[in-house]
Write a protein that holds these residues in place. Structure first.
Motif, PDB file in Angstrom:
ATOM      1  N   LEU A   8       0.888  -1.166   0.000  1.00 61.26           N
ATOM      2  CA  LEU A   8       0.000   0.000   0.000  1.00 61.26           C
ATOM      3  C   LEU A   8       0.926   1.216   0.000  1.00 61.26           C
ATOM      4  O   LEU A   8       1.461   1.598   1.048  1.00 61.26           O
ATOM      5  N   LEU A  30       1.647  -5.101   2.547  1.00 62.00           N
ATOM      6  CA  LEU A  30       0.397  -5.798   2.861  1.00 62.00           C
ATOM      7  C   LEU A  30       0.626  -7.305   2.884  1.00 62.00           C
ATOM      8  O   LEU A  30       0.204  -7.998   3.808  1.00 62.00           O
ATOM      9  N   LEU A  85      -6.393  -2.815   8.215  1.00 69.50           N
ATOM     10  CA  LEU A  85      -5.179  -3.327   7.567  1.00 69.50           C
ATOM     11  C   LEU A  85      -5.049  -4.847   7.712  1.00 69.50           C
ATOM     12  O   LEU A  85      -4.845  -5.535   6.703  1.00 69.50           O
ATOM     13  N   ARG A  89      -5.305  -7.452   4.555  1.00 63.60           N
ATOM     14  CA  ARG A  89      -4.234  -8.437   4.363  1.00 63.60           C
ATOM     15  C   ARG A  89      -4.827  -9.837   4.210  1.00 63.60           C
ATOM     16  O   ARG A  89      -4.479 -10.581   3.302  1.00 63.60           O
ATOM     17  N   PRO A 112       1.877  -3.505  10.684  1.00 57.45           N
ATOM     18  CA  PRO A 112       1.983  -2.527   9.594  1.00 57.45           C
ATOM     19  C   PRO A 112       2.970  -1.414   9.963  1.00 57.45           C
ATOM     20  O   PRO A 112       2.957  -0.913  11.096  1.00 57.45           O
ATOM     21  N   MET A 133      -3.358   0.060  -3.927  1.00 57.40           N
ATOM     22  CA  MET A 133      -2.721  -1.238  -3.719  1.00 57.40           C
ATOM     23  C   MET A 133      -1.839  -1.485  -4.936  1.00 57.40           C
ATOM     24  O   MET A 133      -2.245  -1.189  -6.064  1.00 57.40           O
TER      25      MET A 133
END
Length: 177
Positions: A8, A30, A85, A89, A112, A133
């Motif tokens: 990301l 990610l 997040l 993932r 992250p 992404m």
């Protein structure tokens, strides 16, 4: 086998852009690097709908930490307003596995973060909007120490209207030499 990573980026990345290891664009990883024989178009087909179905993620830069086997890599931890997040993932990893991608041994302690680079970093208190992404091919054959963006999608956009494109689409638009 080809090596990839899903990130990301802090700022959108353009398909076919290349960079050296030292010039990695700032990003949150990610899905950590994985090797596969699965074609790029198949990886794109797995990830594009995930990005399209995911709203951009607001996140805060938290405290610094030291990562790596020798704890000598400076990173800034990133926290979102919930579990967006880790949830993204999990969805991305599932989409890849459904396309027969073996992700190897993925981390169970996903944290992250944005790694500090010589060309820039984020700081505690910064507010990020993770809205893209990207799929990065690591060390492509034509350049042994580079990464190359092979897929990039704006999050939350309909798959057919995504600002990013696959490598095949980008190659089709590239003038013949």
């Amino acid at each position: 086998m080809t090596r990839f990573v899903v990130v990301l980026p802090i700022e959108p990345l353009v398909v076919n852009a290349e960079f050296t290891v030292a010039q990695w664009p700032l990003h949150v990883t990610l899905v950590e690097p994985f090797e596969t024989d699965v074609e790029v178009d198949t990886l794109d087909a797995a990830l594009a709908p995930v990005a399209a179905a995911t709203r951009p993620i607001p996140a805060d830069v938290a405290e610094d930490a030291m990562f790596g086997p020798r704890r000598n890599i400076l990173v800034s931890l990133v926290r979102d307003d919930g579990d967006a997040l880790p949830a993204l993932r999990a969805v991305a990893m599932t989409a890849l596995r459904e396309r027969a991608v073996d992700l190897g041994h993925t981390r169970t302690d996903y944290r992250p973060h944005v790694t500090a680079k010589g060309h820039g970093r984020v700081h505690e208190g910064d507010r990020l909007l993770l809205d893209t992404m990207a799929l990065v091919r690591l060390r492509p054959p034509e350049t042994s120490h580079h990464g190359r963006i092979v897929g990039s999608w704006r999050m939350g956009e309909a798959a057919g209207e995504a600002a990013g494109a696959s490598v095949a689409e980008a190659d089709a638009r590239r003038p013949a030499t």
